[in-house]
Scaffold this active site. Structure first.
Site, PDB file in Angstrom:
ATOM      1  N   GLY A  11       0.762  -1.159   0.432  1.00 24.46           N
ATOM      2  CA  GLY A  11       0.014  -0.122   0.106  1.00 24.46           C
ATOM      3  C   GLY A  11       0.378   1.247   0.302  1.00 24.46           C
ATOM      4  O   GLY A  11       2.208   1.528   0.450  1.00 24.46           O
ATOM      5  N   ARG A  72       1.186  -4.326  -5.962  1.00 25.57           N
ATOM      6  CA  ARG A  72       2.034  -6.005  -5.269  1.00 25.57           C
ATOM      7  C   ARG A  72       2.314  -7.180  -6.422  1.00 25.57           C
ATOM      8  O   ARG A  72       1.864  -6.445  -7.390  1.00 25.57           O
ATOM      9  CB  ARG A  72       0.717  -6.433  -4.706  1.00 25.57           C
ATOM     10  CG  ARG A  72       0.196  -5.483  -3.042  1.00 25.57           C
ATOM     11  CD  ARG A  72      -0.769  -6.019  -2.332  1.00 25.57           C
ATOM     12  NE  ARG A  72      -0.946  -5.094  -0.939  1.00 25.57           N
ATOM     13  CZ  ARG A  72      -1.783  -4.036  -1.063  1.00 25.57           C
ATOM     14  NH1 ARG A  72      -2.375  -3.886  -1.935  1.00 25.57           N
ATOM     15  NH2 ARG A  72      -1.831  -3.526   0.710  1.00 25.57           N
ATOM     16  N   ASP A 103       5.186  -5.347   6.408  1.00 27.07           N
ATOM     17  CA  ASP A 103       5.885  -6.763   6.735  1.00 27.07           C
ATOM     18  C   ASP A 103       6.083  -7.982   5.175  1.00 27.07           C
ATOM     19  O   ASP A 103       6.625  -8.612   5.353  1.00 27.07           O
ATOM     20  CB  ASP A 103       5.444  -6.931   7.643  1.00 27.07           C
ATOM     21  CG  ASP A 103       3.836  -7.178   8.147  1.00 27.07           C
ATOM     22  OD1 ASP A 103       3.031  -6.838   7.409  1.00 27.07           O
ATOM     23  OD2 ASP A 103       2.851  -7.686   8.879  1.00 27.07           O
ATOM     24  N   THR A 126       3.373   2.239   6.451  1.00 28.55           N
ATOM     25  CA  THR A 126       1.670   1.548   6.107  1.00 28.55           C
ATOM     26  C   THR A 126       1.156   2.220   6.973  1.00 28.55           C
ATOM     27  O   THR A 126       2.087   2.969   8.182  1.00 28.55           O
ATOM     28  CB  THR A 126       1.629   0.175   6.646  1.00 28.55           C
ATOM     29  OG1 THR A 126      -0.059  -0.139   6.982  1.00 28.55           O
ATOM     30  CG2 THR A 126       2.139   0.049   7.433  1.00 28.55           C
ATOM     31  N   ASP A 128      -1.621   1.956   8.434  1.00 28.82           N
ATOM     32  CA  ASP A 128      -1.926   1.216   9.485  1.00 28.82           C
ATOM     33  C   ASP A 128      -1.250   0.914  10.504  1.00 28.82           C
ATOM     34  O   ASP A 128      -1.866   0.163  12.145  1.00 28.82           O
ATOM     35  CB  ASP A 128      -1.805  -0.562   8.958  1.00 28.82           C
ATOM     36  CG  ASP A 128      -3.373  -0.714   7.757  1.00 28.82           C
ATOM     37  OD1 ASP A 128      -4.296   0.111   7.998  1.00 28.82           O
ATOM     38  OD2 ASP A 128      -2.874  -1.491   6.976  1.00 28.82           O
ATOM     39  N   ASP A 130       1.253  -1.287  12.002  1.00 24.66           N
ATOM     40  CA  ASP A 130       0.948  -2.450  12.521  1.00 24.66           C
ATOM     41  C   ASP A 130       1.587  -3.236  12.566  1.00 24.66           C
ATOM     42  O   ASP A 130       1.664  -4.740  12.057  1.00 24.66           O
ATOM     43  CB  ASP A 130      -0.884  -3.024  12.128  1.00 24.66           C
ATOM     44  CG  ASP A 130      -0.140  -3.133  10.342  1.00 24.66           C
ATOM     45  OD1 ASP A 130       0.821  -2.838   9.328  1.00 24.66           O
ATOM     46  OD2 ASP A 130      -1.800  -3.594   9.961  1.00 24.66           O
ATOM     47  N   ARG A 172      -6.404  -2.014   8.322  1.00 22.15           N
ATOM     48  CA  ARG A 172      -6.303  -3.310   8.632  1.00 22.15           C
ATOM     49  C   ARG A 172      -7.080  -4.183  10.150  1.00 22.15           C
ATOM     50  O   ARG A 172      -8.227  -3.722  10.672  1.00 22.15           O
ATOM     51  CB  ARG A 172      -5.698  -4.265   8.608  1.00 22.15           C
ATOM     52  CG  ARG A 172      -4.848  -3.863   6.532  1.00 22.15           C
ATOM     53  CD  ARG A 172      -4.110  -4.229   6.493  1.00 22.15           C
ATOM     54  NE  ARG A 172      -2.871  -5.110   6.661  1.00 22.15           N
ATOM     55  CZ  ARG A 172      -1.457  -5.015   6.242  1.00 22.15           C
ATOM     56  NH1 ARG A 172      -1.474  -5.792   4.851  1.00 22.15           N
ATOM     57  NH2 ARG A 172      -0.372  -4.930   6.707  1.00 22.15           N
TER      58      ARG A 172
HETATM   59  P1  ADP Z   1       2.744  -5.225   2.781  1.00 26.66           P
HETATM   60  O1  ADP Z   1       4.242  -4.973   2.090  1.00 26.66           O
HETATM   61  O2  ADP Z   1       2.252  -3.775   3.017  1.00 26.66           O
HETATM   62  O3  ADP Z   1       2.531  -6.095   4.539  1.00 26.66           O
HETATM   63  P2  ADP Z   1       1.973  -7.215   1.473  1.00 26.66           P
HETATM   64  O4  ADP Z   1       2.030  -8.256   2.245  1.00 26.66           O
HETATM   65  O5  ADP Z   1       0.942  -7.210   0.260  1.00 26.66           O
HETATM   66  O6  ADP Z   1       2.366  -6.009   1.693  1.00 26.66           O
HETATM   67  O7  ADP Z   1       3.047  -7.374   0.090  1.00 26.66           O
HETATM   68  C1  ADP Z   1       4.581  -6.928  -0.207  1.00 26.66           C
HETATM   69  C2  ADP Z   1       4.730  -7.466  -1.872  1.00 26.66           C
HETATM   70  O8  ADP Z   1       5.966  -7.706  -1.247  1.00 26.66           O
HETATM   71  C3  ADP Z   1       3.482  -9.046  -2.312  1.00 26.66           C
HETATM   72  O9  ADP Z   1       3.217  -8.589  -3.248  1.00 26.66           O
HETATM   73  C4  ADP Z   1       4.645  -9.951  -2.665  1.00 26.66           C
HETATM   74  O10 ADP Z   1       5.105  -9.354  -4.327  1.00 26.66           O
HETATM   75  C5  ADP Z   1       6.151  -9.064  -1.391  1.00 26.66           C
HETATM   76  N1  ADP Z   1       5.740 -10.315  -0.624  1.00 26.66           N
HETATM   77  C6  ADP Z   1       4.369 -11.404   0.240  1.00 26.66           C
HETATM   78  N2  ADP Z   1       5.001 -12.115   1.159  1.00 26.66           N
HETATM   79  C7  ADP Z   1       6.090 -12.952   0.519  1.00 26.66           C
HETATM   80  C8  ADP Z   1       7.008 -13.804   0.732  1.00 26.66           C
HETATM   81  N3  ADP Z   1       6.556 -14.680   1.992  1.00 26.66           N
HETATM   82  N4  ADP Z   1       8.111 -14.392  -0.328  1.00 26.66           N
HETATM   83  C9  ADP Z   1       8.098 -13.803  -1.593  1.00 26.66           C
HETATM   84  N5  ADP Z   1       7.304 -12.370  -1.532  1.00 26.66           N
HETATM   85  C10 ADP Z   1       6.601 -11.493  -0.880  1.00 26.66           C
END
Ligand code: ADP
Length: 326
Positions: A11, A72, A103, A126, A128, A130, A172
């Site tokens: 985000g 993403r 994270d 973020t 959030d 969080d 969230r």
């Molecule tokens: P945020 O970083 O805000 O928590 P997401 O959880 O959507 O957002 O993660 C963002 C991007 O990070 C995902 O679209 C993906 O490309 C990458 N990502 C997340 N988890 C993994 C993972 N376990 N292994 C590889 N890439 C990951």
């Protein structure tokens, strides 16, 4: 010349553009060549990587969102695509990477680092708030100011029309935005996952307040609870108070970056680049108890964030139905 790149993942938040400006200026100041990766991890795979210049960041400090876009990427979760991403960086001689994200993004980066050896520093970003291990994530202050302005405006109309407004905030599963907004806007009700409250417990107190002349209510509800409509209905049916739901939605992500977010962006990026130069090659810049520090991705990404207990305690007292002033 050392080459360093930056990308935004997950985000977007207000504060990313000020971070990009600092990144370009500080990289040059440290004798490095800065690069932008457009479109997050998607851009790493698709090779939308470009050298960054002072002109690219001129004037962007005042703008929300991110000039290099965020994304993403499902593909980045696959080792084969991460290998392509690594090749794209290696072909340009880029050995260091800063990632603004949450994270999930850091988890992805940890895998990438382990597979490729590319040095990495994460900056928590973020609205959030969080992410475990840091008290502050970039973008939160601007989001809180956007929410404050929205609630102040809604209060004007609520009082003119004798209404109850149920205002739903983002976050969230985390109640931070809702709690801080409720405290700082003088709301009557704050409903978040961390403080379970049964709205019915307010009934007697609110009836008494209405008899004494109260002519509006503001209830802040975290999106995590998914019960804004129910709460509005309660005001309507139990208190016979006309009610409205206002879901603030994506306005919370945008807006002119606040002074605090500009300052935090400046500091997060400065510490991020410094730590990479010192050879710390797999960490996240955190901000705890008013100090910057570095944590491993495991510490940050593998544990769940818990809202500050002292703030929660204040919230519990402030919004406890038993403390409601009749
Ligand atoms: P945020 O970083 O805000 O928590 P997401 O959880 O959507 O957002 O993660 C963002 C991007 O990070 C995902 O679209 C993906 O490309 C990458 N990502 C997340 N988890 C993994 C993972 N376990 N292994 C590889 N890439 C990951």
């Amino acid at each position: 010349m050392d080459k360093i790149a930056i990308l935004c993942s997950g985000g977007d938040v207000s504060g990313m553009n000020p971070a990009l400006k600092r990144f370009v200026e500080y990289a040059y100041a440290k004798g490095m060549q800065p690069f932008f990766v457009y479109n997050g991890y998607e851009g790493l795979i698709d090779d939308t990587i470009q050298e960054a210049h002072y002109e690219d960041v001129a004037g962007i400090i005042t703008r929300g969102g991110t000039k290099i876009r965020s994304a993403r990427s499902e593909r980045f979760k696959e080792a084969s695509h991460r290998a392509i991403a690594a090749k794209n960086l290696q072909n340009r001689g880029i050995t260091k990477l800063i990632v603004l994200g949450g994270d999930g993004s850091f988890r992805g980066m940890e895998r990438f680092h382990n597979e490729t050896g590319i040095s990495f520093c994460g900056i928590p970003a973020t609205i959030d708030n969080d992410i475990n291990g840091t008290d502050y994530c970039l973008g939160v202050d601007t989001a809180l100011n956007v929410i404050k302005n929205a609630i102040d405006s809604i209060r004007d109309t609520a009082s003119s029309f004798r209404r109850a407004f149920v205002i739903e905030t983002m976050g969230r599963n985390c109640g931070y935005l809702a709690l801080v907004s409720a405290i700082t806007s003088g709301a009557e009700v704050c409903l978040i996952p961390e403080i379970p409250i049964n709205i019915h417990e307010y009934k007697g107190c609110f009836e008494s307040q209405i008899r004494k002349g109260r002519d509006y209510f503001i209830a802040i509800v975290s999106e995590a609870l998914q019960n804004s409509q129910e709460i509005a209905q309660w005001f309507q049916e139990e208190l016979h108070f006309e009610s409205r739901v206002s879901i603030l939605g994506h306005i919370q992500r945008g807006g002119n970056p606040s002074v605090y977010d500009r300052l935090m962006a400046y500091q997060f990026v400065t510490y991020g680049i410094d730590t990479l130069l010192e050879g710390n090659n797999n960490s996240v810049v955190c901000y705890t108890k008013s100090h910057f520090n570095f944590k491993s991705i495991a510490e940050v990404a593998l544990n769940t964030y818990r809202l500050d207990e002292e703030l929660l305690n204040l919230g519990r007292k402030q919004f406890a139905p038993s403390h409601c002033q009749r």
